[in-house]
Motif scaffolding. Structure first.
Motif, PDB file in Angstrom:
ATOM      1  N   PRO A 218      48.283  46.673  21.163  1.00  0.00           N
ATOM      2  CA  PRO A 218      48.590  47.885  20.410  1.00  0.00           C
ATOM      3  C   PRO A 218      47.973  49.080  21.130  1.00  0.00           C
ATOM      4  N   ASP A 219      48.418  50.284  20.833  1.00  0.00           N
ATOM      5  CA  ASP A 219      47.824  51.471  21.458  1.00  0.00           C
ATOM      6  C   ASP A 219      46.346  51.541  21.113  1.00  0.00           C
ATOM      7  N   GLY A 220      45.554  51.933  22.114  1.00  0.00           N
ATOM      8  CA  GLY A 220      44.155  52.223  21.844  1.00  0.00           C
ATOM      9  C   GLY A 220      43.236  51.020  21.771  1.00  0.00           C
ATOM     10  N   ALA A 221      43.556  49.906  22.447  1.00  0.00           N
ATOM     11  CA  ALA A 221      42.586  48.810  22.558  1.00  0.00           C
ATOM     12  C   ALA A 221      41.362  49.353  23.298  1.00  0.00           C
ATOM     13  N   ALA A 222      40.187  48.993  22.809  1.00  0.00           N
ATOM     14  CA  ALA A 222      38.980  49.696  23.263  1.00  0.00           C
ATOM     15  C   ALA A 222      38.447  49.224  24.608  1.00  0.00           C
ATOM     16  N   ALA A 223      38.479  47.930  24.875  1.00  0.00           N
ATOM     17  CA  ALA A 223      37.783  47.399  26.043  1.00  0.00           C
ATOM     18  C   ALA A 223      38.590  47.634  27.324  1.00  0.00           C
ATOM     19  N   PRO A 224      37.888  47.908  28.445  1.00  0.00           N
ATOM     20  CA  PRO A 224      38.579  48.030  29.730  1.00  0.00           C
ATOM     21  C   PRO A 224      39.039  46.653  30.215  1.00  0.00           C
ATOM     22  N   TRP A 225      40.053  46.608  31.029  1.00  0.00           N
ATOM     23  CA  TRP A 225      40.548  45.317  31.523  1.00  0.00           C
ATOM     24  C   TRP A 225      41.302  45.516  32.829  1.00  0.00           C
ATOM     25  N   SER A 226      41.486  44.407  33.554  1.00  0.00           N
ATOM     26  CA  SER A 226      42.288  44.443  34.779  1.00  0.00           C
ATOM     27  C   SER A 226      42.839  43.049  35.035  1.00  0.00           C
ATOM     28  N   VAL A 227      43.772  42.966  35.978  1.00  0.00           N
ATOM     29  CA  VAL A 227      44.342  41.668  36.353  1.00  0.00           C
ATOM     30  C   VAL A 227      44.105  41.445  37.839  1.00  0.00           C
ATOM     31  N   ASP A 228      43.678  40.227  38.179  1.00  0.00           N
ATOM     32  CA  ASP A 228      43.530  39.836  39.576  1.00  0.00           C
ATOM     33  C   ASP A 228      44.750  38.990  39.961  1.00  0.00           C
ATOM     34  N   TYR A 229      45.366  39.333  41.100  1.00  0.00           N
ATOM     35  CA  TYR A 229      46.609  38.658  41.502  1.00  0.00           C
ATOM     36  C   TYR A 229      46.408  37.685  42.662  1.00  0.00           C
ATOM     37  N   ARG A 230      45.157  37.319  42.932  1.00  0.00           N
ATOM     38  CA  ARG A 230      44.934  36.474  44.110  1.00  0.00           C
ATOM     39  C   ARG A 230      44.412  35.089  43.757  1.00  0.00           C
ATOM     40  N   ALA A 231      44.710  34.635  42.542  1.00  0.00           N
ATOM     41  CA  ALA A 231      44.228  33.319  42.113  1.00  0.00           C
ATOM     42  C   ALA A 231      45.303  32.236  42.215  1.00  0.00           C
ATOM     43  N   HIS A 232      46.568  32.588  42.432  1.00  0.00           N
ATOM     44  CA  HIS A 232      47.680  31.666  42.129  1.00  0.00           C
ATOM     45  C   HIS A 232      47.829  30.458  43.060  1.00  0.00           C
ATOM     46  N   CYS A 233      47.217  30.478  44.263  1.00  0.00           N
ATOM     47  CA  CYS A 233      47.290  29.330  45.185  1.00  0.00           C
ATOM     48  C   CYS A 233      48.729  28.927  45.499  1.00  0.00           C
ATOM     49  N   GLY A 234      49.631  29.894  45.626  1.00  0.00           N
ATOM     50  CA  GLY A 234      50.996  29.570  46.034  1.00  0.00           C
ATOM     51  C   GLY A 234      52.006  29.608  44.904  1.00  0.00           C
ATOM     52  N   GLY A 235      51.557  29.659  43.649  1.00  0.00           N
ATOM     53  CA  GLY A 235      52.508  29.766  42.535  1.00  0.00           C
ATOM     54  C   GLY A 235      52.130  28.865  41.379  1.00  0.00           C
ATOM     55  N   TYR A 236      52.881  28.981  40.299  1.00  0.00           N
ATOM     56  CA  TYR A 236      52.575  28.252  39.074  1.00  0.00           C
ATOM     57  C   TYR A 236      52.566  26.739  39.311  1.00  0.00           C
ATOM     58  N   ALA A 237      51.493  26.105  38.908  1.00  0.00           N
ATOM     59  CA  ALA A 237      51.323  24.646  39.011  1.00  0.00           C
ATOM     60  C   ALA A 237      51.297  24.122  40.456  1.00  0.00           C
ATOM     61  N   LYS A 238      51.263  25.023  41.441  1.00  0.00           N
ATOM     62  CA  LYS A 238      51.078  24.578  42.828  1.00  0.00           C
ATOM     63  C   LYS A 238      49.612  24.162  42.984  1.00  0.00           C
ATOM     64  N   ARG A 239      49.426  23.062  43.691  1.00  0.00           N
ATOM     65  CA  ARG A 239      48.081  22.482  43.791  1.00  0.00           C
ATOM     66  C   ARG A 239      47.760  22.142  45.244  1.00  0.00           C
ATOM     67  N   PRO A 240      47.520  23.166  46.071  1.00  0.00           N
ATOM     68  CA  PRO A 240      47.244  22.901  47.490  1.00  0.00           C
ATOM     69  C   PRO A 240      45.909  22.164  47.657  1.00  0.00           C
TER      70      PRO A 240
END
Ligand SMILES: *Cc1c(COP(=O)(O)O)cnc(C)c1O
Length: 297
Positions: A218-240
């Motif tokens: 909703p508008d005005g959620a108080a806490a700061p946040w971010s997304v990291d895009y370097r965790a995926h290891c090649g894609g969903y359910a990929k298990r290198p």
């Protein structure tokens, strides 16, 4: 609400000389242990997300839960297990050709009726017309969206963040969580103190998770946040192999198991961020073990 509640897993501090050298303290919230019994797929964030939905289903006098997922969906297994425990009939609409695997075997053993649909039909799953057809076919039901992400789910995850904050001397500086739909992260953001920054680790390739999360807030959620895009290891359910090796090493160092789809990827990337100085000295970080271990064979 008491009906759908059970004690939550502990908040555990982990120790590592490399983190200490950087002035970082790290706790792990063992929400994987938040389950009615060990190994139950109704656990962790899937429990958090279902809790208020189950209460709503009960209050509305619904007898059936209908939901959607891919053949490896932890959400599907959780809904089936919860349905069995609390006396709801369950229907799972599953994407793709009929298959069996441990996740679906478990769901079927918990009494879920599995209904496989082709990808085109699956894409229409949230359309009213399609939903009406399924309700005619299977009976009236409380419909839970894919991954269980809705307002009631966010409420349960907000509660988790409040619980963690209450367990610590002071709110953590960072809360780390793996993201699939982003519903858990959005709920944590809603429940976080303004001093806590929530970092979501996307386990999918592509940089759209922040948009998903923003759309859930909703508008005005108080806490700061971010997304990291370097965790995926090649894609969903990929298990290198490097992920498998990391999980094994983490187990040896801390005596804790992680799952390969979500928590293993989050922890691996979180440790990388610590090692590369992404967090200032003095930072107190809570990583959330959202569960998923029942899918590790
Ligand atoms: C489903 C799941 C997630 C992702 O949750 P979202 O709310 O969809 O982002 C994270 N960890 C585990 C173990 C899960 O099963």
């Amino acid at each position: 609400m008491v009906e759908f509640s059970f004690p939550s897993g502990p908040l555990q501090e982990l120790h590592d000389p490399h983190w200490r050298a950087r002035g970082i303290r790290l706790w792990i919230k063992r929400d994987d242990l938040t389950a009615p019994s060990p190994g139950d797929p109704f656990c962790g964030n899937k429990y958090r997300k279902l809790k208020y939905n189950l209460a709503a289903a009960r209050a509305a006098g619904q007898r059936r839960l209908l939901t959607f997922g891919g053949p490896w969906s932890n959400h599907i297994a959780a809904v089936a297990a919860a349905g069995r425990r609390y006396g709801f009939d369950t229907t799972g609409v599953i994407r793709g050709e009929p298959v069996r695997n441990p996740t679906l075997d478990r769901a079927a053993a918990d009494g879920m009726q599995l209904h496989f649909v082709d990808r085109a039909t699956y894409r229409r799953k949230h359309e009213p017309e399609q939903l009406r057809q399924w309700e005619q076919q299977f009976g009236p039901a409380l419909v839970l969206p894919e991954g269980g992400t809705n307002a009631a789910a966010l409420r349960g995850c907000a509660e988790l963040m409040q619980e963690i904050t209450a367990e610590m001397e002071a709110p953590p500086d960072y809360a780390a969580v793996a993201c699939g739909t982003g519903g858990t992260a959005a709920g944590l953001i809603l429940g976080a103190s303004p001093q806590t920054k929530v970092i979501g680790f996307s386990v999918l390739k592509g940089e759209w998770m922040a948009g998903e999360i923003a759309g859930l807030l909703p508008d005005g959620a108080a806490a700061p946040w971010s997304v990291d895009y370097r965790a995926h290891c090649g894609g969903y359910a990929k298990r290198p192999p490097e992920l498998v090796a990391y999980m094994k090493d983490f187990h040896q160092r801390h005596g804790l198991r992680l799952d390969g789809v979500y928590t293993g990827k989050m922890m691996r990337r979180l440790e990388e961020k610590i090692a590369t100085g992404c967090f200032p000295a003095g930072s107190r970080i809570v990583a959330i073990h959202t569960g998923g271990l029942q899918a590790e064979v």
